[in-house]
Motif scaffolding. Structure first.
Motif, mmCIF file in Angstrom:
data_model
loop_
_atom_site.group_PDB
_atom_site.id
_atom_site.type_symbol
_atom_site.label_atom_id
_atom_site.label_comp_id
_atom_site.label_asym_id
_atom_site.label_seq_id
_atom_site.Cartn_x
_atom_site.Cartn_y
_atom_site.Cartn_z
ATOM 1 N N SER A 1 0.861 -1.188 0.000
ATOM 2 C CA SER A 1 0.000 0.000 0.000
ATOM 3 C C SER A 1 0.895 1.234 0.000
ATOM 4 O O SER A 1 1.982 1.228 0.563
ATOM 5 C CB SER A 1 -0.933 0.005 1.218
ATOM 6 O OG SER A 1 -0.206 0.066 2.428
ATOM 7 N N GLY B 1 -2.304 6.773 -2.253
ATOM 8 C CA GLY B 1 -3.651 6.315 -2.521
ATOM 9 C C GLY B 1 -3.765 5.152 -3.477
ATOM 10 O O GLY B 1 -4.786 4.997 -4.140
ATOM 11 N N ASP B 2 -2.730 4.334 -3.576
ATOM 12 C CA ASP B 2 -2.795 3.176 -4.453
ATOM 13 C C ASP B 2 -2.232 1.950 -3.749
ATOM 14 O O ASP B 2 -1.582 2.059 -2.706
ATOM 15 C CB ASP B 2 -2.021 3.425 -5.747
ATOM 16 C CG ASP B 2 -2.492 2.542 -6.899
ATOM 17 O OD1 ASP B 2 -3.357 1.666 -6.689
ATOM 18 O OD2 ASP B 2 -1.975 2.729 -8.019
ATOM 19 N N SER C 1 -5.815 0.182 -8.222
ATOM 20 C CA SER C 1 -6.637 1.305 -8.689
ATOM 21 C C SER C 1 -6.922 1.183 -10.180
ATOM 22 O O SER C 1 -8.060 1.365 -10.619
ATOM 23 C CB SER C 1 -5.946 2.637 -8.429
ATOM 24 O OG SER C 1 -5.816 2.874 -7.066
ATOM 25 N N HIS D 1 -10.868 1.228 -8.840
ATOM 26 C CA HIS D 1 -11.241 1.547 -7.464
ATOM 27 C C HIS D 1 -10.418 2.728 -6.978
ATOM 28 O O HIS D 1 -9.216 2.778 -7.186
ATOM 29 C CB HIS D 1 -10.986 0.332 -6.562
ATOM 30 C CG HIS D 1 -11.383 0.532 -5.144
ATOM 31 N ND1 HIS D 1 -12.669 0.309 -4.702
ATOM 32 C CD2 HIS D 1 -10.678 0.941 -4.065
ATOM 33 C CE1 HIS D 1 -12.729 0.559 -3.407
ATOM 34 N NE2 HIS D 1 -11.532 0.947 -2.995
ATOM 35 N N PHE E 1 -9.011 4.594 -3.769
ATOM 36 C CA PHE E 1 -8.749 4.487 -2.340
ATOM 37 C C PHE E 1 -8.707 5.878 -1.724
ATOM 38 O O PHE E 1 -8.332 6.845 -2.385
ATOM 39 C CB PHE E 1 -7.396 3.810 -2.086
ATOM 40 C CG PHE E 1 -7.330 2.384 -2.518
ATOM 41 C CD1 PHE E 1 -7.835 1.377 -1.716
ATOM 42 C CD2 PHE E 1 -6.773 2.034 -3.738
ATOM 43 C CE1 PHE E 1 -7.771 0.045 -2.106
ATOM 44 C CE2 PHE E 1 -6.701 0.715 -4.146
ATOM 45 C CZ PHE E 1 -7.209 -0.283 -3.326
ATOM 46 N N PRO F 1 -5.049 3.992 1.620
ATOM 47 C CA PRO F 1 -4.847 2.571 1.879
ATOM 48 C C PRO F 1 -3.787 2.342 2.938
ATOM 49 O O PRO F 1 -2.770 3.027 2.974
ATOM 50 C CB PRO F 1 -4.433 2.001 0.528
ATOM 51 C CG PRO F 1 -3.880 3.150 -0.227
ATOM 52 C CD PRO F 1 -4.595 4.367 0.287
ATOM 53 N N VAL G 1 -7.601 -4.963 1.554
ATOM 54 C CA VAL G 1 -6.992 -3.653 1.813
ATOM 55 C C VAL G 1 -7.839 -2.884 2.816
ATOM 56 O O VAL G 1 -9.046 -2.722 2.620
ATOM 57 C CB VAL G 1 -6.863 -2.822 0.516
ATOM 58 C CG1 VAL G 1 -6.219 -1.472 0.811
ATOM 59 C CG2 VAL G 1 -6.074 -3.574 -0.541
ATOM 60 N N ASP H 1 -8.725 0.713 4.385
ATOM 61 C CA ASP H 1 -8.664 2.108 3.964
ATOM 62 C C ASP H 1 -8.912 2.975 5.190
ATOM 63 O O ASP H 1 -10.024 3.016 5.720
ATOM 64 C CB ASP H 1 -9.724 2.371 2.889
ATOM 65 C CG ASP H 1 -9.541 3.708 2.194
ATOM 66 O OD1 ASP H 1 -9.235 4.707 2.878
ATOM 67 O OD2 ASP H 1 -9.713 3.753 0.967
ATOM 68 N N ARG I 1 -11.577 5.944 4.567
ATOM 69 C CA ARG I 1 -12.966 5.506 4.381
ATOM 70 C C ARG I 1 -13.446 4.562 5.479
ATOM 71 O O ARG I 1 -14.618 4.211 5.528
ATOM 72 C CB ARG I 1 -13.101 4.843 3.023
ATOM 73 C CG ARG I 1 -12.837 5.840 1.908
ATOM 74 C CD ARG I 1 -13.476 5.431 0.614
ATOM 75 N NE ARG I 1 -13.473 6.558 -0.296
ATOM 76 C CZ ARG I 1 -12.614 6.697 -1.289
ATOM 77 N NH1 ARG I 1 -11.711 5.780 -1.512
ATOM 78 N NH2 ARG I 1 -12.670 7.759 -2.069
ATOM 79 N N HIS J 1 -11.767 -3.694 1.919
ATOM 80 C CA HIS J 1 -12.247 -4.237 0.649
ATOM 81 C C HIS J 1 -11.444 -5.473 0.272
ATOM 82 O O HIS J 1 -10.242 -5.540 0.520
ATOM 83 C CB HIS J 1 -12.122 -3.200 -0.471
ATOM 84 C CG HIS J 1 -13.259 -2.240 -0.539
ATOM 85 N ND1 HIS J 1 -13.370 -1.174 0.306
ATOM 86 C CD2 HIS J 1 -14.343 -2.212 -1.346
ATOM 87 C CE1 HIS J 1 -14.475 -0.501 0.018
ATOM 88 N NE2 HIS J 1 -15.098 -1.122 -0.983
ATOM 89 N N CYS K 1 -16.810 -4.925 -0.608
ATOM 90 C CA CYS K 1 -16.610 -4.287 0.694
ATOM 91 C C CYS K 1 -16.959 -5.303 1.777
ATOM 92 O O CYS K 1 -18.107 -5.720 1.896
ATOM 93 C CB CYS K 1 -17.464 -3.036 0.828
ATOM 94 S SG CYS K 1 -17.153 -2.156 2.373
#
Length: 114
Positions: free
Chosen positions: A18, A22-23, A38, A43, A45, A48, A61, A63, A66, A70, A80
């Motif tokens: 991760s 954000g990927d 991604s 998707h 993130f 992550p 993963v 997040d 959020r 997932h 999810c």
């Protein structure tokens, strides 16, 4: 890699990482990039964090932004698994018996999901 955070081995000798940007990226055993989750799944993130791989080879993963976990199967769309009950999911691990362990950094505990 851009801000690598968490890493987990995958079947066949590769690994998943991760990134703070954000990927999540998957590498082969030769350390060559196999894919970006991604891009592969379309998707997005938030932030992550923890990653792990289950006995079927699916990538999970956490997040942080959020507050979700997932599952990314080898075939099909992301699922999810956890959408409530997490305040800041961080590290994760999958057991061979189907349990998911998620460290929650805000509540200072490890939560167990089946």
């Amino acid at each position: 890699l851009q801000g690598p955070r968490y890493v987990s081995p995958v079947p066949g000798g590769g690994f998943v990482v991760s990134e703070e940007c954000g990927d999540v990226k998957v590498f082969m055993s030769s350390r060559k990039l196999l894919c970006s989750l991604s891009s592969k799944y379309g998707h997005q993130f938030g932030n992550p964090a923890g990653v792990c791989v289950d006995t079927d080879g699916s990538i999970l993963v956490a997040d942080e932004q959020r507050r979700t976990v997932h599952l990314f199967p080898e075939q099909g769309a992301p699922i999810c698994l956890v959408s409530t009950g997490l305040r800041r999911p961080a590290g994760m691990a999958c057991s061979s018996s189907g349990h998911l362990f998620v460290a929650d950094a805000v509540e200072n505990c490890v939560k167990v999901f089946k």
